[in-house]
Design a protein around this motif. Structure first.
Motif, short mmCIF file in Angstrom:
data_model
loop_
_atom_site.label_atom_id
_atom_site.label_comp_id
_atom_site.label_asym_id
_atom_site.label_seq_id
_atom_site.Cartn_x
_atom_site.Cartn_y
_atom_site.Cartn_z
N THR A 107 0.86 -1.18 0.00
CA THR A 107 0.00 0.00 0.00
C THR A 107 0.89 1.22 0.00
O THR A 107 1.72 1.41 0.90
CB THR A 107 -0.93 0.02 1.23
N LEU A 108 0.73 2.06 -1.02
CA LEU A 108 1.56 3.25 -1.19
C LEU A 108 0.76 4.50 -0.82
O LEU A 108 -0.35 4.71 -1.32
CB LEU A 108 2.05 3.36 -2.63
N LEU A 109 1.34 5.32 0.05
CA LEU A 109 0.71 6.58 0.44
C LEU A 109 1.45 7.74 -0.22
O LEU A 109 2.67 7.70 -0.37
CB LEU A 109 0.74 6.75 1.96
N LEU A 110 0.71 8.76 -0.58
CA LEU A 110 1.29 9.94 -1.22
C LEU A 110 1.05 11.17 -0.37
O LEU A 110 0.01 11.30 0.30
CB LEU A 110 0.70 10.17 -2.60
N THR A 111 2.02 12.09 -0.41
CA THR A 111 1.89 13.37 0.26
C THR A 111 2.68 14.40 -0.53
O THR A 111 3.49 14.04 -1.40
CB THR A 111 2.40 13.30 1.72
N HIS A 112 2.45 15.67 -0.26
CA HIS A 112 3.20 16.73 -0.95
C HIS A 112 4.24 17.30 0.00
O HIS A 112 3.96 17.53 1.18
CB HIS A 112 2.27 17.83 -1.46
N GLY A 113 5.43 17.50 -0.53
CA GLY A 113 6.52 18.04 0.27
C GLY A 113 6.47 19.56 0.32
O GLY A 113 5.65 20.20 -0.36
N PRO A 114 7.33 20.19 1.13
CA PRO A 114 7.34 21.65 1.24
C PRO A 114 7.76 22.31 -0.07
O PRO A 114 8.74 21.91 -0.68
CB PRO A 114 8.36 21.92 2.36
N THR A 115 7.00 23.29 -0.50
CA THR A 115 7.24 23.99 -1.75
C THR A 115 7.65 25.43 -1.45
O THR A 115 7.11 26.05 -0.54
CB THR A 115 5.97 23.99 -2.63
N GLN A 116 8.61 25.95 -2.20
CA GLN A 116 9.01 27.34 -1.99
C GLN A 116 7.84 28.27 -2.24
O GLN A 116 6.93 27.98 -3.03
CB GLN A 116 10.20 27.70 -2.87
N ALA A 117 7.85 29.41 -1.58
CA ALA A 117 6.69 30.30 -1.55
C ALA A 117 6.25 30.74 -2.94
O ALA A 117 5.06 30.91 -3.19
CB ALA A 117 7.01 31.53 -0.69
N LEU A 118 7.16 30.93 -3.87
CA LEU A 118 6.81 31.41 -5.20
C LEU A 118 5.82 30.47 -5.89
O LEU A 118 4.89 30.92 -6.57
CB LEU A 118 8.07 31.56 -6.06
N PHE A 119 6.01 29.16 -5.72
CA PHE A 119 5.17 28.19 -6.40
C PHE A 119 4.08 27.62 -5.50
O PHE A 119 3.23 26.85 -5.96
CB PHE A 119 6.03 27.04 -6.95
N ASP A 120 4.10 27.97 -4.22
CA ASP A 120 3.07 27.48 -3.29
C ASP A 120 1.87 28.42 -3.35
O ASP A 120 1.47 29.03 -2.35
CB ASP A 120 3.63 27.40 -1.87
N SER A 121 1.31 28.55 -4.53
CA SER A 121 0.24 29.49 -4.79
C SER A 121 -0.55 28.99 -5.99
O SER A 121 -0.07 28.16 -6.77
CB SER A 121 0.82 30.89 -5.08
N ASP A 122 -1.77 29.51 -6.16
CA ASP A 122 -2.55 29.15 -7.33
C ASP A 122 -2.29 30.09 -8.50
O ASP A 122 -2.95 29.99 -9.54
CB ASP A 122 -4.05 29.14 -7.00
N ARG A 123 -1.32 30.98 -8.38
CA ARG A 123 -1.02 31.93 -9.44
C ARG A 123 0.00 31.34 -10.42
O ARG A 123 0.88 30.58 -10.04
CB ARG A 123 -0.51 33.24 -8.85
N ILE A 124 -0.13 31.71 -11.68
CA ILE A 124 0.72 31.18 -12.75
C ILE A 124 1.97 32.04 -12.86
O ILE A 124 1.89 33.26 -13.01
CB ILE A 124 -0.04 31.15 -14.08
N VAL A 125 3.12 31.40 -12.82
CA VAL A 125 4.41 32.09 -12.81
C VAL A 125 4.98 32.15 -14.23
O VAL A 125 4.89 31.17 -14.99
CB VAL A 125 5.41 31.38 -11.88
N PHE A 126 5.57 33.27 -14.59
CA PHE A 126 6.26 33.40 -15.87
C PHE A 126 7.54 34.19 -15.69
O PHE A 126 7.76 34.84 -14.67
CB PHE A 126 5.36 34.08 -16.92
N THR A 127 8.40 34.11 -16.71
CA THR A 127 9.62 34.91 -16.73
C THR A 127 9.83 35.43 -18.14
O THR A 127 9.62 34.70 -19.12
CB THR A 127 10.85 34.11 -16.28
N ARG A 128 10.22 36.70 -18.23
CA ARG A 128 10.50 37.28 -19.55
C ARG A 128 11.99 37.24 -19.90
O ARG A 128 12.34 37.20 -21.07
CB ARG A 128 10.01 38.74 -19.58
#
Length: 266
Positions: A107-128
């Motif tokens: 039996t395999l359990l899944l969890t999410h690890g700690p994410t850096q603040a920039l990506f720990d959001s529902d906002r879409i990130v981009f770079t120019r």
């Protein structure tokens, strides 16, 4: 809702809805109601009229935002999807897991690890420029992508039939191993042509009994972005996530099978 000049995804002003400074022109902070040369009575009446006008602004704004023909900026939400079709259900009575023994009886359990603040959001990130990072102003993910990827991984691994059972740790199920997934990067890179969607996830397989890391690997994928906007980034994200899940499913099954069975049993 703020008055002034705004720009949004797909607007008539040509702006792509990216919020890296200069998108909003707010009210003049020096504006005051009334006149300094008016008498006390006229000043009070002017202030009352100004107050009534300001009170009506939110109602007018709400009326505009509720109309489909409104020119106000629209907020779009994109769902990250696994594009790999689910396998067909097993023929006959019983579930697929009952008719076909799992390749790995764990039996395999899944969890999410700690994410850096920039990506720990529902906002879409981009770079120019490939260095700085910013958010799209009027486009969001339907949920935080780190959590969404864990849910998609759970569904993919469960459908694959490789394990006795697959669930998330929050379900309260007793498991043999825990697979932790940490989102390291999910960014629309517009500094190259054509644009790219860059995705990176680190997976750690933990032995539940010994509390040790049995295996670790970082999965990185890129996908071409067909248009220089959030919609193009979302479509590319679906492709990158699907390919990443392909690799992750094979690696997880192989890595769990390599752990001695007696070490995984409490």
């Amino acid at each position: 809702m703020r008055t002034g000049t705004v720009c949004g995804d797909g607007g008539d002003d040509g702006c792509d809805g990216r919020c890296d400074g200069g998108c909003d022109a707010g009210l003049d902070p020096g504006h005051r109601a009334g006149s300094g040369s008016a008498t006390g009575g006229r000043s009070r009446r002017a202030l009352l009229r100004a107050g009534a006008a300001w009170a009506a602004l939110p109602l007018a704004g709400l009326a505009g935002c509720g109309a489909l023909t409104s020119t106000a900026p629209r907020f779009d939400f994109y769902v990250i999807e696994d594009l790999r079709p689910a396998p067909p259900p097993a023929v006959g009575s019983g579930s697929a897991s009952a008719s076909t023994p799992p390749r790995v009886d764990r039996t395999l359990l899944l969890t999410h690890g700690p994410t850096q603040a920039l990506f720990d959001s529902d906002r879409i990130v981009f770079t120019r420029d490939g260095a700085g990072r910013a958010y799209y102003q009027y486009s969001n993910w339907s949920e935080r992508p780190g959590r969404r990827i864990v849910s998609l991984a759970e569904a993919r691994l469960a459908q694959g039939g490789g394990f006795r059972a697959v669930a998330q740790t929050v379900a309260g199920v007793r498991g043999d191993q825990v697979l932790s997934l940490r989102l390291d990067e999910l960014v629309h890179d517009d500094s190259v042509s054509p644009g790219l969607l860059r995705l990176a996830v680190t997976a750690e397989l933990l032995d539940w009994r010994t509390r040790t890391i049995a295996a670790r690997r970082t999965f990185s994928r890129t996908a071409s972005v067909g248009s220089q906007d959030a919609k193009g980034a979302a479509r590319a994200a679906n492709v990158a996530v699907t390919e990443l899940l392909d690799e992750l499913a094979t690696w997880a099954e192989t890595s769990v099978a390599a752990i001695p069975l007696q070490a995984s049993r409490p």
